[in-house]
Design a protein around this motif. Sequence first.
Motif, PDB file in Angstrom:
ATOM      1  N   ILE A   1       0.907  -1.461   0.230  1.00 34.27           N
ATOM      2  CA  ILE A   1       0.370   0.498   0.201  1.00 34.27           C
ATOM      3  C   ILE A   1       0.966   1.377   0.119  1.00 34.27           C
ATOM      4  O   ILE A   1       1.658   1.407   1.053  1.00 34.27           O
ATOM      5  CB  ILE A   1      -0.394  -0.481   1.341  1.00 34.27           C
ATOM      6  CG1 ILE A   1      -1.594  -1.271   1.359  1.00 34.27           C
ATOM      7  CG2 ILE A   1      -1.728   1.013   1.362  1.00 34.27           C
ATOM      8  CD1 ILE A   1      -3.001  -1.144   2.287  1.00 34.27           C
ATOM      9  N   ASP A   2       0.814   2.456  -1.175  1.00 37.57           N
ATOM     10  CA  ASP A   2       1.163   3.460  -0.597  1.00 37.57           C
ATOM     11  C   ASP A   2       1.045   4.084   0.531  1.00 37.57           C
ATOM     12  O   ASP A   2      -0.616   4.459   0.988  1.00 37.57           O
ATOM     13  CB  ASP A   2       1.153   4.520  -1.809  1.00 37.57           C
ATOM     14  CG  ASP A   2       1.473   5.561  -1.978  1.00 37.57           C
ATOM     15  OD1 ASP A   2       2.720   5.935  -1.077  1.00 37.57           O
ATOM     16  OD2 ASP A   2       1.076   6.116  -3.516  1.00 37.57           O
ATOM     17  N   SER A   3       2.160   3.951   1.444  1.00 36.98           N
ATOM     18  CA  SER A   3       1.887   5.211   2.861  1.00 36.98           C
ATOM     19  C   SER A   3       1.058   6.365   3.156  1.00 36.98           C
ATOM     20  O   SER A   3       0.008   7.285   3.655  1.00 36.98           O
ATOM     21  CB  SER A   3       2.145   5.016   3.946  1.00 36.98           C
ATOM     22  OG  SER A   3       3.977   5.598   2.312  1.00 36.98           O
ATOM     23  N   GLU A   4       1.010   7.347   1.305  1.00 34.47           N
ATOM     24  CA  GLU A   4       0.581   8.324   1.454  1.00 34.47           C
ATOM     25  C   GLU A   4      -0.949   8.563   0.885  1.00 34.47           C
ATOM     26  O   GLU A   4      -1.595   9.434   1.843  1.00 34.47           O
ATOM     27  CB  GLU A   4       0.769   9.081   0.121  1.00 34.47           C
ATOM     28  CG  GLU A   4       1.948   9.342  -0.191  1.00 34.47           C
ATOM     29  CD  GLU A   4       2.384  10.046  -2.040  1.00 34.47           C
ATOM     30  OE1 GLU A   4       1.200  10.084  -2.428  1.00 34.47           O
ATOM     31  OE2 GLU A   4       3.834  10.331  -1.802  1.00 34.47           O
ATOM     32  N   TYR A   5      -1.739   7.432   0.885  1.00 30.59           N
ATOM     33  CA  TYR A   5      -3.355   7.210   1.424  1.00 30.59           C
ATOM     34  C   TYR A   5      -3.187   7.446   3.107  1.00 30.59           C
ATOM     35  O   TYR A   5      -4.496   7.767   3.316  1.00 30.59           O
ATOM     36  CB  TYR A   5      -3.642   5.616   0.750  1.00 30.59           C
ATOM     37  CG  TYR A   5      -3.469   6.480  -1.346  1.00 30.59           C
ATOM     38  CD1 TYR A   5      -4.630   7.090  -1.800  1.00 30.59           C
ATOM     39  CD2 TYR A   5      -2.488   4.935  -1.811  1.00 30.59           C
ATOM     40  CE1 TYR A   5      -4.201   6.559  -2.968  1.00 30.59           C
ATOM     41  CE2 TYR A   5      -2.774   5.449  -3.111  1.00 30.59           C
ATOM     42  CZ  TYR A   5      -3.585   6.412  -3.922  1.00 30.59           C
ATOM     43  OH  TYR A   5      -3.508   6.025  -5.050  1.00 30.59           O
ATOM     44  N   GLU A   6      -2.693   6.658   3.755  1.00 31.42           N
ATOM     45  CA  GLU A   6      -2.956   6.107   4.952  1.00 31.42           C
ATOM     46  C   GLU A   6      -2.423   7.422   6.098  1.00 31.42           C
ATOM     47  O   GLU A   6      -2.868   7.865   6.649  1.00 31.42           O
ATOM     48  CB  GLU A   6      -2.440   5.104   5.568  1.00 31.42           C
ATOM     49  CG  GLU A   6      -2.462   3.688   5.217  1.00 31.42           C
ATOM     50  CD  GLU A   6      -1.572   2.663   5.709  1.00 31.42           C
ATOM     51  OE1 GLU A   6      -1.768   1.387   5.572  1.00 31.42           O
ATOM     52  OE2 GLU A   6      -0.365   3.039   5.704  1.00 31.42           O
ATOM     53  N   ASP A   7      -1.260   8.075   5.079  1.00 29.89           N
ATOM     54  CA  ASP A   7      -0.771   9.050   6.067  1.00 29.89           C
ATOM     55  C   ASP A   7      -2.057  10.124   6.209  1.00 29.89           C
ATOM     56  O   ASP A   7      -2.446  11.621   6.444  1.00 29.89           O
ATOM     57  CB  ASP A   7      -0.134   9.573   5.672  1.00 29.89           C
ATOM     58  CG  ASP A   7       1.301   9.005   6.087  1.00 29.89           C
ATOM     59  OD1 ASP A   7       1.000   8.144   6.787  1.00 29.89           O
ATOM     60  OD2 ASP A   7       2.263   8.466   4.969  1.00 29.89           O
ATOM     61  N   ALA A   8      -2.692  10.223   4.248  1.00 32.76           N
ATOM     62  CA  ALA A   8      -3.542  11.890   4.298  1.00 32.76           C
ATOM     63  C   ALA A   8      -4.856  11.482   5.085  1.00 32.76           C
ATOM     64  O   ALA A   8      -5.322  12.350   5.230  1.00 32.76           O
ATOM     65  CB  ALA A   8      -4.415  10.986   2.715  1.00 32.76           C
ATOM     66  N   ALA A   9      -5.233  10.034   5.581  1.00 35.19           N
ATOM     67  CA  ALA A   9      -6.172   9.588   6.172  1.00 35.19           C
ATOM     68  C   ALA A   9      -5.933  10.424   7.735  1.00 35.19           C
ATOM     69  O   ALA A   9      -7.256  11.092   8.156  1.00 35.19           O
ATOM     70  CB  ALA A   9      -6.798   8.466   6.228  1.00 35.19           C
ATOM     71  N   ARG A  10      -4.423   9.804   8.200  1.00 41.03           N
ATOM     72  CA  ARG A  10      -4.803  10.349   9.560  1.00 41.03           C
ATOM     73  C   ARG A  10      -4.393  12.120   9.648  1.00 41.03           C
ATOM     74  O   ARG A  10      -4.719  12.562  10.778  1.00 41.03           O
ATOM     75  CB  ARG A  10      -2.654  10.034   9.784  1.00 41.03           C
ATOM     76  CG  ARG A  10      -3.379   8.248  10.033  1.00 41.03           C
ATOM     77  CD  ARG A  10      -1.447   7.640  10.596  1.00 41.03           C
ATOM     78  NE  ARG A  10      -1.806   6.554  10.866  1.00 41.03           N
ATOM     79  CZ  ARG A  10      -1.174   6.097   9.889  1.00 41.03           C
ATOM     80  NH1 ARG A  10      -0.481   6.297   8.105  1.00 41.03           N
ATOM     81  NH2 ARG A  10      -1.014   4.425   9.582  1.00 41.03           N
ATOM     82  N   SER A  11      -3.965  12.636   8.457  1.00 42.74           N
ATOM     83  CA  SER A  11      -4.153  14.213   8.834  1.00 42.74           C
ATOM     84  C   SER A  11      -5.639  15.040   8.532  1.00 42.74           C
ATOM     85  O   SER A  11      -5.797  15.686   9.065  1.00 42.74           O
ATOM     86  CB  SER A  11      -3.436  14.492   7.766  1.00 42.74           C
ATOM     87  OG  SER A  11      -4.438  14.281   6.454  1.00 42.74           O
ATOM     88  N   MET A  12      -6.547  13.972   7.812  1.00 43.58           N
ATOM     89  CA  MET A  12      -8.335  14.188   8.396  1.00 43.58           C
ATOM     90  C   MET A  12      -8.265  14.022   9.480  1.00 43.58           C
ATOM     91  O   MET A  12      -9.814  14.446   9.550  1.00 43.58           O
ATOM     92  CB  MET A  12      -8.341  14.236   6.817  1.00 43.58           C
ATOM     93  CG  MET A  12      -8.078  14.401   5.734  1.00 43.58           C
ATOM     94  SD  MET A  12      -9.313  14.256   4.706  1.00 43.58           S
ATOM     95  CE  MET A  12      -8.629  12.724   4.380  1.00 43.58           C
ATOM     96  N   GLY A  13      -7.391  13.551  10.373  1.00 43.30           N
ATOM     97  CA  GLY A  13      -7.984  13.325  11.716  1.00 43.30           C
ATOM     98  C   GLY A  13      -8.367  11.754  12.126  1.00 43.30           C
ATOM     99  O   GLY A  13      -9.232  11.457  13.398  1.00 43.30           O
ATOM    100  N   ALA A  14      -7.938  11.062  10.631  1.00 45.39           N
ATOM    101  CA  ALA A  14      -8.549   9.833  11.439  1.00 45.39           C
ATOM    102  C   ALA A  14      -7.799   9.197  12.471  1.00 45.39           C
ATOM    103  O   ALA A  14      -6.387   9.180  12.270  1.00 45.39           O
ATOM    104  CB  ALA A  14      -8.996   9.283   9.824  1.00 45.39           C
TER     105      ALA A  14
END
Length: 218
Positions: free
Chosen positions: A117-130
């Motif tokens: 998995i491209d970690s950018e997707y997970e980091d993006a979700a975290r940056s939005m408060g997930a």
Amino acid sequence: MNQYDFWSPIIVSLQVTLVASIVAFILALFASWMMRIYRFRSKSIVETIILLPLVLPPSVVGFGLLVLFGRNSWVGRGFEWLFHQPIIFTKGAAVLAAVVVAFPLIYMSIKTGFDSIDSEYEDAARSMGANEWSVFKFVSIPLAWRSLLTGYILGFARGIGEFGATLMFAGNIPGKTQTIPTAIYVAVESGNMTHAYYWVLTIVLFSFLLLFCSFRMK
């Protein structure tokens, strides 16, 4: 040997493997995720222990289960106190043996899927408060679903073919713990080659279909 005797190991195998594959899948899913998001010093040692049943002889795995869950261990005595019977030579023992041998294979497949998995997707979700649970449930699992399904199928195939650990830990009790592999062993030993051929054909067919499905997932 009557018709019931022929179908009994097949039914037991399917029952044991279905339960074991679900348990092993859940354990492998969370273990692979925990190993991915956490960094600690002895991580390589823990992962080596997780994968050890892949390379150990099944008889060694069965012996380890006997020692760990036998009536002389505190784990075995605790189980016997809780359920009023020992776990060895029961269908639960067959399930446990299948879980142990299937778990590493499922773990490897799921871990490979998560690592791809491209970690950018997970980091993006975290940056939005997930939080991590939301990232895991709504991002990581959907992106790695093919590897998860492949891991389950391979684990099911490994569990249904388990022989050595099951024989040592669960025994070979007809109608209770006798699975297809142990039934084949007994049939060959007793010279009942007809049933042995049919059981071999059955498990080869199961394995072929499961592997074919796993390749179709890629």
